[in-house]
Write a protein that holds these residues in place. Structure first.
Motif, mmCIF file in Angstrom:
data_model
loop_
_atom_site.group_PDB
_atom_site.id
_atom_site.type_symbol
_atom_site.label_atom_id
_atom_site.label_comp_id
_atom_site.label_asym_id
_atom_site.label_seq_id
_atom_site.Cartn_x
_atom_site.Cartn_y
_atom_site.Cartn_z
ATOM 1 N N ALA A 219 0.505 -1.202 0.079
ATOM 2 C CA ALA A 219 0.136 -0.005 0.050
ATOM 3 C C ALA A 219 0.769 1.307 0.037
ATOM 4 O O ALA A 219 1.899 1.345 0.679
ATOM 5 N N LEU A 220 0.335 2.389 -0.618
ATOM 6 C CA LEU A 220 0.857 3.587 -0.453
ATOM 7 C C LEU A 220 0.363 4.548 0.678
ATOM 8 O O LEU A 220 -0.986 4.377 0.713
ATOM 9 N N ALA A 221 1.191 5.115 1.343
ATOM 10 C CA ALA A 221 0.893 5.700 2.656
ATOM 11 C C ALA A 221 1.427 7.105 2.383
ATOM 12 O O ALA A 221 2.482 7.271 2.038
ATOM 13 N N ILE A 222 0.654 7.984 2.863
ATOM 14 C CA ILE A 222 1.298 9.445 3.324
ATOM 15 C C ILE A 222 1.469 9.659 4.836
ATOM 16 O O ILE A 222 0.514 9.930 5.412
ATOM 17 N N PRO A 223 2.712 9.562 5.324
ATOM 18 C CA PRO A 223 2.858 9.807 6.758
ATOM 19 C C PRO A 223 2.292 10.898 7.325
ATOM 20 O O PRO A 223 2.004 11.034 8.522
ATOM 21 N N ALA A 224 2.238 11.987 6.673
ATOM 22 C CA ALA A 224 1.999 13.414 6.998
ATOM 23 C C ALA A 224 0.277 13.218 7.634
ATOM 24 O O ALA A 224 0.054 14.053 8.321
ATOM 25 N N TYR A 225 -0.219 12.369 6.770
ATOM 26 C CA TYR A 225 -1.723 12.024 7.199
ATOM 27 C C TYR A 225 -1.930 11.492 8.556
ATOM 28 O O TYR A 225 -3.047 11.750 9.224
ATOM 29 N N THR A 226 -1.111 10.761 9.243
ATOM 30 C CA THR A 226 -1.035 10.139 10.413
ATOM 31 C C THR A 226 0.278 10.684 11.084
ATOM 32 O O THR A 226 0.833 9.811 11.519
ATOM 33 N N PRO A 227 0.508 11.720 11.277
ATOM 34 C CA PRO A 227 1.800 12.110 11.999
ATOM 35 C C PRO A 227 2.200 11.441 13.198
ATOM 36 O O PRO A 227 3.541 11.670 13.695
ATOM 37 N N ASP A 228 1.176 11.130 14.260
ATOM 38 C CA ASP A 228 1.413 10.710 15.514
ATOM 39 C C ASP A 228 2.085 9.332 15.332
ATOM 40 O O ASP A 228 2.995 8.846 16.300
ATOM 41 N N LEU A 229 1.798 8.684 14.138
ATOM 42 C CA LEU A 229 2.376 7.485 13.855
ATOM 43 C C LEU A 229 3.714 7.680 13.450
ATOM 44 O O LEU A 229 4.598 6.562 13.461
ATOM 45 N N ARG B 234 0.676 18.421 9.389
ATOM 46 C CA ARG B 234 0.442 18.936 10.684
ATOM 47 C C ARG B 234 1.821 19.942 11.157
ATOM 48 O O ARG B 234 2.053 21.105 11.795
ATOM 49 N N SER B 235 3.156 19.413 10.524
ATOM 50 C CA SER B 235 4.409 19.967 10.609
ATOM 51 C C SER B 235 4.472 21.491 10.369
ATOM 52 O O SER B 235 5.168 22.158 10.972
ATOM 53 N N LEU B 236 3.774 21.696 9.303
ATOM 54 C CA LEU B 236 3.643 23.042 8.683
ATOM 55 C C LEU B 236 2.844 24.159 9.288
ATOM 56 O O LEU B 236 2.984 25.446 9.166
ATOM 57 N N ILE B 237 2.048 23.711 10.346
ATOM 58 C CA ILE B 237 0.954 24.676 10.946
ATOM 59 C C ILE B 237 1.796 25.802 11.766
ATOM 60 O O ILE B 237 1.396 27.131 11.411
ATOM 61 N N PRO B 238 2.513 25.388 12.769
ATOM 62 C CA PRO B 238 3.235 26.652 13.146
ATOM 63 C C PRO B 238 3.888 27.635 12.494
ATOM 64 O O PRO B 238 3.964 28.787 12.914
#
Length: 345
Positions: A103-113, A185-189
């Motif tokens: 499977a292809l995943a985008i880690p940024a969509y589940t950043p806690d993992l 989420r990393s970009l929010i601040p």
């Protein structure tokens, strides 16, 4: 309903959908079937359109190489467009539960993992898909430990541009009060440090959100312009933001991988060498160039920030960037992980 029955029903539904689209055929998981002469077929799931650039540049070549190496004994069947699960954040879950073998995943969509992988988006690390992918390769040992799966590929796209509909962003002051969609989420601040507010949304809804004014702008890699047709609602495109690329990962179910024979695992390892990750990077680089050209041809105004404004943007995020380096990500700090991304001195 048992998990086994649920998985069987999910596979059967996906097989029916793809069979109707393709005019026939039956999908299978990892296993031997009577009509394949003992061949093992692996399912590869992703949520992207079937004609996405990764299909031709990464997924299909992977399948072809495996078939070649194995003499047809190990094959891959693709399930595009969310056929097994349409939710982008759910791809890691369907892999671990056995619904998909790959499977292809985008880690940024589940950043806690995957907090370490997500840090490739941190300001100042890289700007191009190739440079970001090389940075991830240098840190691969630390990043792989985040996944309860066999990592086949780790790569990134180009750093995001900013598309807006009503207000062009030519200076730092133009960011004030805008609501900007971000991919991670990393970009929010950092978006907030520029005077805007940030909201996370999956790529599949950003066209509508920008069209209807739910958001004022979209921070996205230029490869996403064509994928999500963002040249249609956007009127302006600012080519620089003080951020880096978005990570992607291609994973294989660990149990499936370990169930293969040593010879079969060797074929997997050879097919998924470093060139596979770089193929993803170069595909996104080309798609990014196409996206920028598409926007320009559609009449979107392209805005290059002058050097003095770039310095203002960088100065505005500097406190947030420095504070973020001390954040704990698993057994390391953000600064520790970012050092792994850098070339050895």
């Amino acid at each position: 309903m048992t998990r086994a029955l649920a998985r069987a029903l999910t596979r059967a539904r996906a097989a029916l959908v793809l069979g109707l689209l393709a005019g026939g055929g039956v999908a299978g998981g990892c296993g031997e079937t009577s009509d394949t002469g003992g061949a093992r077929e692996l399912s590869l799931a992703h949520f992207l359109p079937a004609d996405h650039v990764l299909t031709g540049d990464m997924f299909t070549p992977l399948a072809e190489k495996l078939a070649e190496l194995s003499g047809g004994r190990l094959t891959v069947r693709q399930f595009p467009a969310g056929a097994l699960n349409s939710s982008a954040p759910a791809q890691y879950s369907i892999l671990r539960s056995g619904v998909a073998d790959i499977a292809l995943a985008i880690p940024a969509y589940t950043p806690d993992l995957f907090p370490k992988t997500d840090l490739i988006a941190y300001p100042g690390i890289c700007k191009t898909a190739v440079a970001c992918t090389e940075a991830m390769r240098r840190a691969r040992t630390a990043l792989e430990a985040e996944y309860d799966a066999k990592v086949l590929g780790l790569w990134a796209n180009d750093a995001p541009v900013l598309l807006t509909r009503e207000r062009p962003v030519r200076t730092l002051d133009d960011m004030n009060g805008l609501k900007i969609r971000v991919s991670t989420r990393s970009l929010i601040p950092f978006i907030e440090a520029l005077g805007a507010s940030a909201v996370m949304q999956p790529g599949t809804v950003v066209h509508q959100s920008l069209t209807t004014g739910v958001i004022d702008g979209v921070a996205i890699s230029p490869s996403g312009i064509g994928t999500f047709q963002l040249h249609e609602p956007a009127a302006y495109l600012t080519t620089w933001l003080p951020t880096s690329g978005l990570p992607f990962v291609l994973l294989m179910n660990r149990g499936v991988y370990e169930s293969l024979s040593p010879e079969e695992r060797g074929w997997i390892d050879e097919a998924a060498d470093a060139s596979l990750s770089m193929a993803g990077a170069t595909a996104y680089a080309r798609a990014g160039a196409d996206g920028l050209r598409m926007a320009q041809e559609a009449g979107v105004e392209i805005i290059d920030l002058p050097e003095n404004e770039i310095r203002r943007f960088e100065q505005a995020i500097a406190p947030a960037r420095e504070a973020g380096l001390a954040r704990q990500v698993g057994d390391m700090t953000a600064a520790d992980v970012i050092r792994l991304f850098r070339p050895a001195p």
